[in-house]
Motif scaffolding. Structure first.
Motif, mmCIF file in Angstrom:
data_model
loop_
_atom_site.group_PDB
_atom_site.id
_atom_site.type_symbol
_atom_site.label_atom_id
_atom_site.label_comp_id
_atom_site.label_asym_id
_atom_site.label_seq_id
_atom_site.Cartn_x
_atom_site.Cartn_y
_atom_site.Cartn_z
ATOM 1 N N GLU A 1 -16.187 15.343 -14.598
ATOM 2 C CA GLU A 1 -15.199 16.098 -13.810
ATOM 3 C C GLU A 1 -15.243 16.236 -12.506
ATOM 4 O OE1 GLU A 1 -14.368 21.051 -13.938
ATOM 5 O OE2 GLU A 1 -15.020 20.003 -15.637
ATOM 6 N N VAL A 2 -14.221 16.020 -11.887
ATOM 7 C CA VAL A 2 -13.877 15.992 -10.398
ATOM 8 C C VAL A 2 -12.704 17.098 -9.938
ATOM 9 C CG1 VAL A 2 -14.976 13.653 -10.295
ATOM 10 C CG2 VAL A 2 -12.412 13.860 -10.578
ATOM 11 N N GLU A 3 -13.219 17.348 -8.444
ATOM 12 C CA GLU A 3 -11.903 18.213 -7.965
ATOM 13 C C GLU A 3 -11.047 17.358 -7.361
ATOM 14 O OE1 GLU A 3 -11.432 21.899 -5.099
ATOM 15 O OE2 GLU A 3 -13.213 21.160 -5.049
ATOM 16 N N MET A 4 -9.873 17.633 -7.490
ATOM 17 C CA MET A 4 -8.573 17.113 -6.917
ATOM 18 C C MET A 4 -8.005 17.916 -5.757
ATOM 19 S SD MET A 4 -6.173 15.204 -9.716
ATOM 20 C CE MET A 4 -6.785 13.868 -10.633
ATOM 21 N N THR A 5 -8.025 17.367 -4.713
ATOM 22 C CA THR A 5 -7.343 18.174 -3.508
ATOM 23 C C THR A 5 -6.092 17.430 -2.976
ATOM 24 O OG1 THR A 5 -8.578 16.684 -1.782
ATOM 25 C CG2 THR A 5 -9.702 18.773 -2.746
ATOM 26 N N GLY A 6 -5.420 18.488 -2.182
ATOM 27 C CA GLY A 6 -4.264 17.611 -1.647
ATOM 28 C C GLY A 6 -3.402 18.854 -0.905
ATOM 29 N N GLY A 7 -2.041 18.446 -0.644
ATOM 30 C CA GLY A 7 -1.175 19.140 -0.367
ATOM 31 C C GLY A 7 0.407 18.861 -0.575
ATOM 32 N N ARG B 1 17.475 13.007 -3.477
ATOM 33 C CA ARG B 1 17.580 13.997 -4.477
ATOM 34 C C ARG B 1 17.723 15.506 -3.841
ATOM 35 N NH1 ARG B 1 12.379 12.674 -7.785
ATOM 36 N NH2 ARG B 1 11.719 12.493 -5.757
ATOM 37 N N VAL B 2 18.041 16.458 -4.501
ATOM 38 C CA VAL B 2 17.656 17.667 -4.358
ATOM 39 C C VAL B 2 16.411 18.249 -3.857
ATOM 40 C CG1 VAL B 2 18.577 20.031 -4.627
ATOM 41 C CG2 VAL B 2 19.983 18.249 -5.437
ATOM 42 N N ALA B 3 16.125 18.668 -2.537
ATOM 43 C CA ALA B 3 15.087 19.449 -2.234
ATOM 44 C C ALA B 3 13.754 18.650 -2.657
ATOM 45 C CB ALA B 3 15.048 20.730 -2.747
ATOM 46 N N PRO B 4 13.322 17.312 -2.397
ATOM 47 C CA PRO B 4 12.381 16.661 -2.734
ATOM 48 C C PRO B 4 11.159 16.837 -1.692
ATOM 49 C CG PRO B 4 13.670 15.393 -1.254
ATOM 50 C CD PRO B 4 14.556 16.543 -1.380
ATOM 51 N N ARG B 5 10.085 16.962 -2.631
ATOM 52 C CA ARG B 5 8.535 17.536 -1.729
ATOM 53 C C ARG B 5 7.747 16.563 -2.373
ATOM 54 N NH1 ARG B 5 9.426 22.567 -4.356
ATOM 55 N NH2 ARG B 5 11.635 22.236 -3.484
ATOM 56 N N ALA B 6 6.684 16.024 -1.411
ATOM 57 C CA ALA B 6 5.562 15.140 -2.108
ATOM 58 C C ALA B 6 4.419 16.126 -1.997
ATOM 59 C CB ALA B 6 5.265 14.144 -1.037
ATOM 60 N N TRP B 7 3.839 15.726 -3.464
ATOM 61 C CA TRP B 7 2.453 16.322 -3.605
ATOM 62 C C TRP B 7 1.305 15.303 -3.758
ATOM 63 C CZ3 TRP B 7 0.526 18.738 -9.346
ATOM 64 C CH2 TRP B 7 -0.549 19.419 -9.003
ATOM 65 N N VAL B 8 0.559 15.230 -2.908
ATOM 66 C CA VAL B 8 -0.516 14.323 -2.855
ATOM 67 C C VAL B 8 -1.803 14.780 -3.287
ATOM 68 C CG1 VAL B 8 -1.944 12.858 -1.038
ATOM 69 C CG2 VAL B 8 0.606 13.432 -0.623
ATOM 70 N N ARG B 9 -2.311 14.089 -4.398
ATOM 71 C CA ARG B 9 -3.678 14.485 -4.838
ATOM 72 C C ARG B 9 -4.613 13.541 -4.589
ATOM 73 N NH1 ARG B 9 -2.085 15.532 -11.074
ATOM 74 N NH2 ARG B 9 0.035 14.784 -10.382
ATOM 75 N N LYS B 10 -5.717 13.778 -4.244
ATOM 76 C CA LYS B 10 -6.983 13.143 -3.787
ATOM 77 C C LYS B 10 -8.263 13.549 -4.620
ATOM 78 C CE LYS B 10 -5.614 12.673 0.977
ATOM 79 N NZ LYS B 10 -6.045 12.892 2.522
ATOM 80 N N ILE B 11 -9.004 12.402 -4.762
ATOM 81 C CA ILE B 11 -10.333 12.812 -5.247
ATOM 82 C C ILE B 11 -11.342 12.344 -4.052
ATOM 83 C CG2 ILE B 11 -12.432 12.038 -6.774
ATOM 84 C CD1 ILE B 11 -10.174 11.851 -8.879
ATOM 85 N N GLU B 12 -12.046 13.435 -3.360
ATOM 86 C CA GLU B 12 -12.738 13.198 -2.180
ATOM 87 C C GLU B 12 -11.738 12.590 -1.049
ATOM 88 O OE1 GLU B 12 -16.064 10.695 -3.225
ATOM 89 O OE2 GLU B 12 -16.997 12.583 -4.079
ATOM 90 N N ASP B 13 -11.856 11.619 -0.672
ATOM 91 C CA ASP B 13 -10.948 10.829 0.586
ATOM 92 C C ASP B 13 -9.950 9.871 -0.053
ATOM 93 O OD1 ASP B 13 -11.814 12.688 2.495
ATOM 94 O OD2 ASP B 13 -13.496 11.076 3.056
ATOM 95 N N VAL C 1 0.683 -1.108 -0.031
ATOM 96 C CA VAL C 1 -0.040 0.098 -0.025
ATOM 97 C C VAL C 1 1.057 1.155 -0.255
ATOM 98 C CG1 VAL C 1 -1.890 1.339 1.204
ATOM 99 C CG2 VAL C 1 -1.815 -1.196 1.438
ATOM 100 N N ILE C 2 0.746 2.214 -0.843
ATOM 101 C CA ILE C 2 1.534 3.312 -1.244
ATOM 102 C C ILE C 2 0.548 4.642 -0.256
ATOM 103 C CG2 ILE C 2 2.798 4.810 -2.731
ATOM 104 C CD1 ILE C 2 3.647 2.022 -2.940
ATOM 105 N N GLY C 3 -0.354 5.260 -1.006
ATOM 106 C CA GLY C 3 -0.968 6.179 -0.404
ATOM 107 C C GLY C 3 -0.279 7.240 0.338
ATOM 108 N N GLU C 4 -1.001 7.840 1.605
ATOM 109 C CA GLU C 4 -0.153 8.635 2.506
ATOM 110 C C GLU C 4 0.696 7.851 3.287
ATOM 111 O OE1 GLU C 4 -2.541 12.563 3.161
ATOM 112 O OE2 GLU C 4 -4.055 10.924 3.258
ATOM 113 N N LYS C 5 0.453 6.716 3.517
ATOM 114 C CA LYS C 5 1.027 5.773 4.522
ATOM 115 C C LYS C 5 2.550 5.735 4.134
ATOM 116 C CE LYS C 5 1.319 1.074 6.475
ATOM 117 N NZ LYS C 5 0.623 -0.209 6.135
ATOM 118 N N ILE C 6 2.937 5.798 2.879
ATOM 119 C CA ILE C 6 4.590 5.919 2.604
ATOM 120 C C ILE C 6 5.214 7.047 3.012
ATOM 121 C CG2 ILE C 6 4.510 7.090 0.395
ATOM 122 C CD1 ILE C 6 6.503 5.009 -0.898
#
Length: 530
Positions: A393-399, A410-422, A308-313
């Motif tokens: 058409e659906v909205e994608m949320t996340g942070g 790698r240099v300055a890595p950051r994660a972009w998490v995108r969700k549809i609803e939960d 399982v990947i998700g936000e758990k990783i």
């Protein structure tokens, strides 16, 4: 041992085997491929001091001994076991071809052609084993033996010769011609097995492919006049021999036999053996073009997932004690853009991604929808690249979360998490790297025990922006790769983002994806400033 000495020894070995052979003369057409052509061509392909080169004689000597035994003795109950020694040799060659392919992946078609020739040889070994063991293949013994010859010449020598030609030059037509010829051996096998119509179609495909490769051979700049004419005559001979194949396939379909098996042996077989095979091997032995494969050296993420990947990783890799990044990049100026002409909203979106809202519309290609439905069953559990089947058409949320640099690598890595609803759709780890003089966007999507890497070439198009994995230059890093342990494998996937400003504070983006150059996914985004 030099190639000249190696070739001389194998010529003597073939003469010795042929001189004392008790089998009918047509058997030498396969024997010369097994004892002379294959060993010499392997020496042109293998890298010195790799595992195959170091252990070559341990594999080869028993195989050549097996061929000699089968040529010198009457039929015995042990023939199948003896032929299995040669078959094992061809399997090892196929494993070497697979290993070459896995080191590189779906890049450099000319090298893939060589890989496939090595892999196909195992099929020739299998048909040879079936013939010597007397197995019931559903065909006559003669047809079984002829199929073994087919996979030694058309499926081994031809793909490797085509690969050498591609190392010299790869005009646009090379891709199509090579693809036809690489698929043809399997189509021939299917035609012989299932349908005379497919058999005839396979011969027609061969004719188109061979005509194309002859044209390319005459346009290529070969090393010298000797090689030029040996290689060209070798390919030209295929135009004559394939004509006999067309007449034979038409006869099988219409029952109007213009040529028979005996004719095919005497003319088609001898022409392939002595002109295509011999002149081709001699011609390419004069000069082997160097491979243009470049080892990838760009940084890749060290983060791998489990089931399982998700936000758990992100729980163990995110940075707890630092302020989060605001965007996917810190400064768009690192890429080849003109800040004065590029839409300021596009720059702002990439540098201040958290200030924007996204809605998306997913469109799967009709031909791919059954595969997408099966994939969806897995992706919902894995929670990665988890796209819905619906085109609504659906909205994608996340942070955006900061990732520990020492963990990712790698240099300055950051994660972009995108969700549809939960439901998590994407967990993408963004970074960048520079391979002089160009800077690429370096994106990692963790998968179970591996990571998919997207290296995107960033290019400005007017006031808009394009990010693509398609290579515009031979030595570009762009591409989609699979990283497993320390291995990096280029996937047959391509993607392209086009992002444009439609009005102040509002963007549209189109994300297209291809597999084996066939379009299978389009995502349309609407991006609004919050």
């Amino acid at each position: 041992m030099s190639l000249r000495k190696f070739t001389f020894l194998h010529c003597l070995l073939f003469i010795l085997i042929a001189a004392f052979s008790i089998l009918p003369w047509p058997s030498t057409m396969l024997t010369i491929a097994q004892i002379l052509y294959i060993p010499v061509v392997l020496q042109l392909v293998i890298k010195k001091q790799d595992w195959f080169s170091r252990n070559y004689f341990y594999f080869a000597i028993p195989a050549y001994g097996a061929i000699a035994f089968l040529q010198w003795t009457e039929q015995t109950q042990w023939d199948g076991w003896i032929a299995a020694i040669y078959f094992l040799f061809t399997v090892i060659i196929a494993i070497y071809g697979i290993g070459r392919f896995l080191q590189r992946g779906f890049v450099n078609l000319e090298e893939f052609s060589i890989d496939l020739g090595l892999i196909y040889l195992a099929m020739g070994g299998a048909w040879f084993l079936a013939y010597e063991a007397g197995w019931n293949t559903g065909f006559s013994a003669m047809l079984t033996w002829l199929t073994a010859i087919h996979f030694h010449y058309s499926a081994f020598l031809l793909p490797i010769f085509i690969g050498f030609l591609g190392r010299l030059s790869k005009p646009p037509a090379y891709q199509w011609v090579t693809s036809l010829l690489l698929a043809s051996p399997l189509i021939v096998a299917l035609g012989i097995t299932f349908s005379r119509w497919i058999e005839l179609l396979s011969v027609l495909i061969y004719i188109v492919g061979i005509a194309g490769i002859i044209v390319l051979a005459f346009k290529s700049s070969l090393q010298n006049n000797w090689q030029k004419w040996l290689v060209r005559i070798s390919f030209l001979s295929l135009a004559v021999s394939i004509s006999f194949s067309l007449l034979y396939a038409y006869g099988n379909l219409s029952h109007t036999f213009i040529v028979n098996i005996d004719f095919m042996l005497r003319f088609h077989g001898v022409l392939n053996c002595l002109v295509f095979g011999l002149l081709g091997v001699v011609g390419w032995s004069l000069y082997v073009p160097k491979s243009k494969t470049k080892n990838s050296s760009f940084p890749i993420s060290n983060i791998r997932g489990k089931w399982v990947i998700g936000e758990k990783i992100l729980e163990k890799v995110k940075e707890e004690n630092r302020s989060i990044y605001h965007g996917l990049v810190d400064d768009m100026g690192v890429y080849e853009i003109n800040a004065r002409t590029l839409s300021p909203t596009i720059s702002d979106f990439y540098e201040r991604t958290i200030d924007y809202r996204l809605s998306s519309k997913i469109k799967w290609s009709s031909w791919f929808k059954p595969f997408a439905a099966i994939y969806r069953l897995c992706s919902r559990y894995v929670q990665q690249i988890n796209l819905p089947l619906s085109s609504k058409e659906v909205e994608m949320t996340g942070g955006i979360l900061t990732i520990q640099e020492n963990v990712d690598g790698r240099v300055a890595p950051r994660a972009w998490v995108r969700k549809i609803e939960d439901e998590v759709v994407f967990v993408a780890l963004y970074s960048e790297h520079t391979t002089k003089p160009k800077t690429y966007m370096n994106i990692a999507l963790p998968l179970p025990w591996s990571t998919m890497i997207g290296i995107l070439d960033v290019k400005q198009l007017g006031t808009g922006l394009q990010l693509t994995s398609k290579r515009n230059q031979p030595y570009s890093d762009a591409g989609i790769y699979l990283a497993w342990k320390k291995h990096l494998f280029k996937l047959p996937l391509e993607e392209c983002f086009r992002i444009e400003e439609v009005k102040s504070g509002e963007l549209t983006a189109k994300h297209r994806m291809w597999i084996f150059r066939l379009p299978f996914l389009t995502i349309d985004y609407k991006i609004h400033k919050k």
